[in-house]
Motif scaffolding. Structure first.
Motif, short mmCIF file in Angstrom:
data_model
loop_
_atom_site.label_atom_id
_atom_site.label_comp_id
_atom_site.label_asym_id
_atom_site.label_seq_id
_atom_site.Cartn_x
_atom_site.Cartn_y
_atom_site.Cartn_z
N LEU A 1 -3.55 -21.56 35.50
CA LEU A 1 -2.84 -20.08 35.59
C LEU A 1 -1.52 -19.84 34.83
CD1 LEU A 1 -3.86 -19.30 39.35
CD2 LEU A 1 -4.75 -18.29 37.20
N SER A 2 -0.65 -20.73 34.79
CA SER A 2 0.59 -20.61 34.24
C SER A 2 0.33 -20.28 32.72
CB SER A 2 1.63 -21.59 34.58
OG SER A 2 2.70 -21.36 33.93
N ALA A 3 -0.36 -21.53 32.10
CA ALA A 3 -0.81 -21.51 30.76
C ALA A 3 -1.34 -20.08 30.08
CB ALA A 3 -1.53 -22.52 30.42
N ALA A 4 -2.54 -19.75 31.07
CA ALA A 4 -3.03 -18.46 30.79
C ALA A 4 -2.06 -17.23 30.79
CB ALA A 4 -4.21 -18.17 31.67
N TYR A 5 -1.03 -17.19 31.55
CA TYR A 5 -0.24 -16.02 31.72
C TYR A 5 0.85 -16.22 30.72
CZ TYR A 5 -2.03 -14.32 36.46
OH TYR A 5 -2.70 -13.75 37.25
N LEU A 6 1.14 -17.40 30.48
CA LEU A 6 2.20 -17.53 29.37
C LEU A 6 1.58 -16.96 28.23
CD1 LEU A 6 4.95 -18.66 28.44
CD2 LEU A 6 3.97 -20.87 28.12
N GLN A 7 0.34 -17.47 27.93
CA GLN A 7 -0.22 -16.93 26.65
C GLN A 7 -0.28 -15.39 26.45
OE1 GLN A 7 -3.43 -19.22 25.47
NE2 GLN A 7 -3.83 -18.46 23.67
N ASP A 8 -0.64 -14.86 27.51
CA ASP A 8 -0.60 -13.34 27.71
C ASP A 8 0.56 -12.66 27.65
OD1 ASP A 8 -2.67 -11.25 28.00
OD2 ASP A 8 -1.90 -10.95 30.01
N GLY A 9 1.83 -13.36 27.74
CA GLY A 9 3.01 -12.87 27.60
C GLY A 9 3.54 -12.49 28.80
#
Length: 228
Positions: free
Chosen positions: A49-57
């Motif tokens: 989840l963290s990686a996905a949110y990080l990539q989404d800004g």
């Protein structure tokens, strides 16, 4: 001016793969993390989840999820890694390095951690240290996608104005994965800048076989047609 390839996005691709591998295997009794052998747990979900949110800004949410991952399992190297990546994006270099170093202490041969730490080191212009991390990641016998670290190493070489080194690394990455999108467009640009119009067109066509046009690819296409 051409847009430089993004190191962080490639690192996130690797981290997402690590979390998926971790979640997909339930081999018990391993205290040292080896990609694909760590038992799945709640921390893995928060890492993804963290990686996905990080990539989404969405940095704030990414930070919360990364902290939750560490809370669930303080010895989870991927949790430490994604937290380091969030701190890096926030501009907190001291906390980022602390998390990356802790991740390496927990898993000194984890090529996912080495790749992400190399990205951080390159962002700090610590190029020799970054190169060592990328080299370790791409040479790991467990690494089934060395082209990720090769591409990051190539981007880092570009940042230190080592055009020949960057081109060699991109070629190595594409030799192993001919359709790896993050390496194709930079090679089109390097070919164009080097006067290889046919090569630039070839890499651009290969890129468009796996991705859609963006501002950089359109600029390359226009230059190719002007100079053909």
């Amino acid at each position: 001016m051409p847009r430089r390839p993004a190191l962080l996005i490639v690192a996130l691709l690797a981290l997402g793969a690590a979390a998926c591998q971790s979640s997909g295997s339930r081999t018990q009794g391993s205290e040292n993390f080896v990609p694909g052998t760590r038992p799945a747990g709640p921390a893995d979900v928060y890492v993804q989840l963290s990686a996905a949110y990080l990539q989404d800004g969405q940095i704030g949410v990414a930070l919360t999820k990364a902290q939750q991952a560490v809370d669930k399992d303080p010895r989870h190297p991927q949790a430490r890694t994604v937290l380091g990546m969030v701190y890096q994006r926030m501009g907190d270099a001291a906390r980022a390095e602390s998390e990356f170093q802790e991740a390496l202490r927990l898993a000194p041969t984890d090529f996912y951690v080495q790749n992400a730490y190399g990205v951080f080191l390159c962002s700090q212009r610590r190029y020799d240290e970054a190169s060592s991390q990328f080299d370790a990641a791409m040479r790991s016998p467990l690494n089934e996608s060395p082209w990720v670290a090769m591409t990051n190493a190539a981007v880092c070489a570009q940042q230190r104005s080592d055009r020949a080194g960057a081109e060699s690394l991109y070629r190595d990455a594409l030799q192993r994965n001919p359709s790896f999108e993050p390496a194709l467009l930079p090679m089109a640009r390097l070919s164009l800048d080097g006067g290889d119009i046919a090569g630039a067109r070839n890499y651009l066509q290969r890129y468009l076989g796996v991705a859609q046009h963006n501002a950089e690819s359109l600029a390359i296409a226009a230059e190719v047609e002007q100079r053909a």
